[in-house]
Every structure is written in C-alpha cells, then in structure tokens.
Motif scaffolding. Structure first.
Motif, short mmCIF file in Angstrom:
data_model
loop_
_atom_site.label_atom_id
_atom_site.label_comp_id
_atom_site.label_asym_id
_atom_site.label_seq_id
_atom_site.Cartn_x
_atom_site.Cartn_y
_atom_site.Cartn_z
N ALA A 222 7.02 -2.35 8.58
CA ALA A 222 6.48 -3.26 9.66
C ALA A 222 7.44 -4.82 9.31
N PRO A 223 7.47 -5.49 10.49
CA PRO A 223 8.32 -6.84 10.11
C PRO A 223 7.79 -7.69 9.04
N THR B 219 5.93 -2.69 2.91
CA THR B 219 7.06 -2.17 2.29
C THR B 219 6.99 -0.81 1.80
N ARG B 220 5.82 -0.16 2.15
CA ARG B 220 5.59 1.25 1.83
C ARG B 220 5.96 1.70 0.32
N SER B 221 5.32 0.59 -0.42
CA SER B 221 5.47 0.82 -1.76
C SER B 221 4.09 0.91 -2.49
N VAL B 222 4.18 1.52 -3.47
CA VAL B 222 2.95 2.31 -4.35
C VAL B 222 2.92 1.80 -5.86
N GLY C 53 -2.36 -7.87 2.72
CA GLY C 53 -2.33 -6.64 3.09
C GLY C 53 -2.39 -5.65 2.26
N ARG C 54 -2.16 -5.94 0.95
CA ARG C 54 -2.18 -4.83 0.14
C ARG C 54 -3.48 -4.11 -0.12
N LEU C 55 -3.48 -2.70 -0.24
CA LEU C 55 -4.69 -2.02 -0.48
C LEU C 55 -4.85 -1.66 -2.08
N ARG C 56 -5.89 -2.15 -2.41
CA ARG C 56 -6.01 -2.44 -4.07
C ARG C 56 -7.22 -1.40 -4.30
N PHE C 57 -6.93 -0.64 -5.48
CA PHE C 57 -8.00 0.15 -6.05
C PHE C 57 -7.78 0.20 -7.79
N ALA D 1 -6.38 5.82 2.03
CA ALA D 1 -6.74 4.80 1.42
C ALA D 1 -7.41 3.79 2.36
N ARG D 2 -7.23 4.16 3.51
CA ARG D 2 -7.78 3.05 4.50
C ARG D 2 -9.20 3.34 4.67
#
Length: 231
Positions: free
Chosen positions: A122-123, A143-146, A130-134, A167-168
């Motif tokens: 995404a731009p 950035t499609r990074s993990v 906006g990161r998903l944290r666990f 993860a969502r």
C-alpha cells in the motif's frame, strides 16, 4: 509496467504470449534455458516468474528451489499434465500458484495479476503504525514485512497472505475452504492439500513459535496472544 520472466524451452510460445500480455500492460520476456532464466532473475528487474516444469538440464522444481534460496519473487508453475503431484511438489518448494498446460492465455494473465496484487504494498502515505503485534511476532501489512523475535523473515506472497489472514482475527478458526476462498478464489481441485502445504511451510518459518493451531476437522487459527503498543 510489471516485467514477467517466462522460463520455457518452447521458443514459439514467448512471442505470441508477450503480445497478449502487453494488452494488459504486462511485459513478458522469455528465457528458453533454466540457466539463462536464473541468471536474468538474479540480475533483477522482474516482478514475477513463470516456470515450466519440463525444462532441459534443470527441471522447474529445481529451478524454483534455486530461486527460493535468495528471493521471494512470485513464482507460477506450468505443469504439462496438470498432475496433482506436480502441483503439490511445486507448492512445497515455494511456488505461489500453478496452472496446467494447455492453458488459456487470459487465465494465465489473471493468475499473474493476482500474485502481483498480493505483492504490491500500500502507499507509504497510508502508514501510521498499523502493525499487527503478537508475542514474538510482528507483521507490517504495508511493507509486507514479518519479524519473529526481531528477526526479519523471508515469506513468499502466499505465505504472507495466509499469515496476515490469520492475524487479522487471532483465535478465529478458518476452514480450508475459507482460506482458499480468501487467498485464491478460483479453481477447485487439489486445494485442500494446497492449504496444508502452505500452512506447513509457514509453520516451519515461524519456528520456534507455536504460532498456528490445527483444529481437527475444523481448520487453522493463529495461536499467539496479541500485544498492544510498540514495546
């Protein structure tokens, strides 16, 4: 214009297919030998690769394995017979999709467009955090990074899409059919096995985290506890 490398020893295939791809603003380039194709991919400048399984000197499976050693470039496999084992092996080696020969050019274009959409970030303007944290895992959908324990992971496009889907809604059980509908959305053979293969690949990359739970006869769920904040 996205550039796609076709690695197929049928020299008569490239020109008409390239003309067809151009109608959809996709540039298709052909390499007729796997060594040539691998060299061109390593030189960079391509957004996806299409590999024929039957190649001289190095088959498409070995070529896919070589690509996956140092790249998460989207890979589509062409299987001459459309056999289940060809598809299973390709998925296990990290291919993002597969299509049996003979194929309709429009379907191949559609498959390529799908894997490219998965890869496009995404731009940057859309990023706040906006990161998903666990616990032990962090996902950046933009950035499609993990990261696993702070270490960056190299996931294929399909692996990332699966992880992001789970993860969502952590804890939600996704059936195999649910996952296929979300990630693939077309064709309906082999596919239960395909989900299992991608889950298995993703699990290995997430180790030692016990991240994905299997519920017998139900499906899969993310088993990590969400973590709030940047810490």
């Amino acid at each position: 214009m996205p550039r796609i490398l076709l690695i197929d020893d049928d020299a008569d295939l490239g020109a008409p297919l390239a003309a067809y791809f151009a109608r959809f603003e996709l540039e298709l380039v052909q390499a007729v030998h796997p060594d040539e194709g691998l060299a061109r991919l390593r030189a960079g400048g391509f957004d996806a690769a299409i590999l024929d399984v039957m190649l001289p000197g190095m088959d498409g499976f070995a070529l896919c394995r070589a690509i996956r050693k140092d790249s998460d470039l989207p890979v589509l496999m062409l299987t001459a017979r459309g056999e289940v084992m060809d598809r299973v092996v390709g998925l296990e080696l990290g291919a993002d999709d597969y299509i049996p020969k003979p194929f309709e050019p429009r379907e191949l274009v559609a498959r390529v467009q799908t894997v490219l959409r998965r890869r496009v970030a995404a731009p940057a303007a859309a990023v706040e955090d906006g990161r998903l944290r666990f616990d032990g895992l962090e996902i950046d959908p933009v950035t499609r990074s993990v990261w696993r324990g702070g270490e960056a992971l190299d996931l294929t496009g399909t692996e990332f899409e699966l992880l992001q889907l789970l993860a969502r809604e952590p804890g939600r059980v996704w059936s195999r059919d649910d996952i296929l509908n979300q990630l693939r959305g077309h064709e309906a053979e082999l596919y239960t096995r395909a989900v299992d293969i991608v889950v298995s690949r993703l699990r290995r990359k997430l180790e030692p985290l016990d991240a994905i739970k299997t519920l017998r006869n139900a499906g899969y769920a993310l088993a990590l506890a969400p973590r709030n904040g940047r810490g």
